[in-house]
Design an enzyme around this catalytic site. Structure first.
Site, short mmCIF file in Angstrom:
data_model
loop_
_atom_site.label_atom_id
_atom_site.label_comp_id
_atom_site.label_asym_id
_atom_site.label_seq_id
_atom_site.Cartn_x
_atom_site.Cartn_y
_atom_site.Cartn_z
N ARG A 1 0.81 -1.22 0.00
CA ARG A 1 0.00 0.00 0.00
C ARG A 1 0.85 1.27 0.00
NH1 ARG A 1 -5.01 -1.48 4.11
NH2 ARG A 1 -6.35 -2.34 2.49
N LYS B 1 -16.03 -15.83 6.42
CA LYS B 1 -17.47 -15.65 6.65
C LYS B 1 -18.24 -15.46 5.36
CE LYS B 1 -18.62 -13.03 10.21
NZ LYS B 1 -18.59 -11.72 10.89
N GLY C 1 -6.93 -8.01 1.21
CA GLY C 1 -5.71 -8.05 2.01
C GLY C 1 -5.05 -9.42 2.01
N GLY D 1 -12.08 -4.96 1.47
CA GLY D 1 -13.49 -4.58 1.60
C GLY D 1 -13.89 -3.58 0.52
C1 3PG Z 1 -8.49 -2.12 5.33
O1 3PG Z 1 -7.36 -2.50 5.61
O2 3PG Z 1 -9.44 -2.90 5.16
C2 3PG Z 1 -8.71 -0.65 5.16
O3 3PG Z 1 -7.57 0.06 5.49
C3 3PG Z 1 -9.89 -0.20 5.99
O4 3PG Z 1 -9.65 -0.49 7.33
P1 3PG Z 1 -10.87 -0.87 8.27
O5 3PG Z 1 -11.40 -2.19 7.78
O6 3PG Z 1 -10.31 -0.93 9.66
O7 3PG Z 1 -11.90 0.22 8.11
#
Ligand code: 3PG
Ligand code: MG
Length: 393
Positions: free
Chosen positions: A37, A198, A346, A369
């Site tokens: 990132r 999930k 991720g 997400g």
């Molecule tokens: C992530 O790593 O999913 C983003 O940086 C968002 O972080 P968060 O899920 O804690 O909002």
């Protein structure tokens, strides 16, 4: 999904630009485990530095719940960015306030400042208008390059574009272009591979994908709720019984493929005793922790024939050696596929990087997400905010 881009900003030397980045990187004992990132944001930072503006970077790190916590300081990230850029990165002690404004105002054109963790401020996640106004004070423009956080309607994502001329950075623009292409005109066959723990997190995106792709291959613990929907035994595996009906509905499309065999164990350990069992023959008290070898072969074949592949979520607990083969197999198949391949999320992004395969994937997304939400809903709060931002005078 058009958004304003860097070229739309009329920047002059000495101006101050607030750049929202997503430097929420995996860390262990203060050491960055994967800097994807950070590296991915360099083109935007370099573009701005070439224009001799002061670049002020803001990010969250972890989930510190609105209070300062040294464990989630941006300090290691600032140090790493400084190494990557080969120039000083000054760390401000918080995200806003008179001292920060003073620091930014007194910086030489072409300098880089990093704000402290935005989530040390309660107003960030609450999207507090007062905090957003304070955050935007003293800047001439705003750039969002935080694709991974653009599904969050938090103050630093949606606040500054209400008052500052704004644009998407290079990374955000590229993510939107690539993921948008999957939504608009994917070459066929289009195969999606979805894993993770999930199923409740993935139902919406599976539904959206079924409108566009030819098949969805399911792995990870979320597969076991599909097993329940088929009346198959699940042993001691993770399941979400209240999602069985949803899974049954998705299976009825005939285009959702689930594992035919599973690696099971009683413990999640490096030296765990494992067995490979057929779906439907999972023993009581054993947990499914990876897809089995027959499933890997079937998924490899489907991926090999695909012209477009989207992969999100690991097939098993790949961080633990006995349960890594499914994720490795899918990662290799995606790397070997000659079609347009996108890895989002991720964990799957970390997996292809860990296996050394990232260079052989068309696009490794920095968003988990965010990528799923963009595919599911076709837009993100961070993109909407940029579209309605004021234009530079
Ligand atoms: C992530 O790593 O999913 C983003 O940086 C968002 O972080 P968060 O899920 O804690 O909002
Ligand atoms: Mg997350």
């Amino acid at each position: 999904m058009d958004v304003p881009v860097l070229e739309d900003l009329d920047l002059e030397k000495g101006q101050r630009v607030l750049v929202r980045v997503d430097f929420n990187v995996p860390m262990r004992d203060g050491v960055i485990e994967d800097d994807l990132r950070i590296v991915a944001a360099l083109p935007t930072i370099e573009h701005l530095l070439d224009r001799r503006v002061t670049v002020v970077l803001g990010s969250h790190l972890g989930r510190p719940k609105g209070r300062p916590d040294p464990a989630s300081s941006m300090a290691p990230v600032a140090a790493h960015l400084s190494d990557l850029l080969g120039r000083e990165v000054v760390l401000a002690e918080r995200a806003f306030g008179p001292a920060v404004e003073e620091l930014v105002a007194s910086s030489e054109p072409g300098s880089v400042v990093m704000l402290e963790n935005l989530r040390w401020e309660a107003g960030e996640e609450a999207n507090d208008p007062g905090f957003a106004a304070n955050l935007a004070a003293g800047y001439d423009a705003y750039v969002n390059d935080a694709f991974g956080a653009s599904h969050r309607a938090h103050a630093s994502i949606v606040g500054p574009p209400r008052v500052l001329p704004s644009a998407a950075g290079r990374l955000l623009a590229r993510e939107v272009e690539v993921l948008g292409r999957l939504l608009r005109e994917p070459d066929r066959p289009f195969v999606a591979v979805l894993g993770g723990a999930k199923v409740s997190d993935k139902l919406g995106v599976i539904e959206a994908l079924l409108e566009r792709c030819d098949s969805v291959l399911v792995g990870g613990a979320m597969a076991f709720t599909f097993f329940l929907a088929q009346g198959l035994s699940v042993g001691d595996s993770l399941v979400e019984p209240d999602r069985v009906d949803d899974c049954r509905r998705l299976l009825a499309t005939g285009r959702v493929q689930i594992p035919t065999d599973v690696v099971v164990a009683q413990d999640l350990a490096d030296d765990a005793e494992t067995r490979i069992v057929r779906a439907g023959a999972m023993p009581d008290e054993w947990k499914g922790l990876d897809v089995g070898p027959a499933t890997v072969v079937a998924y490899e074949e489907a991926i090999d024939k695909a012209a477009t592949v989207l992969w999100n979520g690991p097939m098993g607990v790949f961080e633990v050696a006995p349960f890594a083969a499914g994720t490795l197999g899918v990662a290799e198949a995606v790397a070997n596929c000659s079609g347009f391949t996108v890895v989002g999320g991720g964990d799957s992004a970390a997996a292809v990087r860990q296996f050394g395969l990232a260079d052989r994937v068309s696009h490794v997304s920095t968003g988990g997400g965010a990528a799923l939400e963009l595919i599911e809903l076709g837009d993100l709060p961070g993109l909407e905010a940029l579209r309605s931002a004021p234009v530079a005078p």
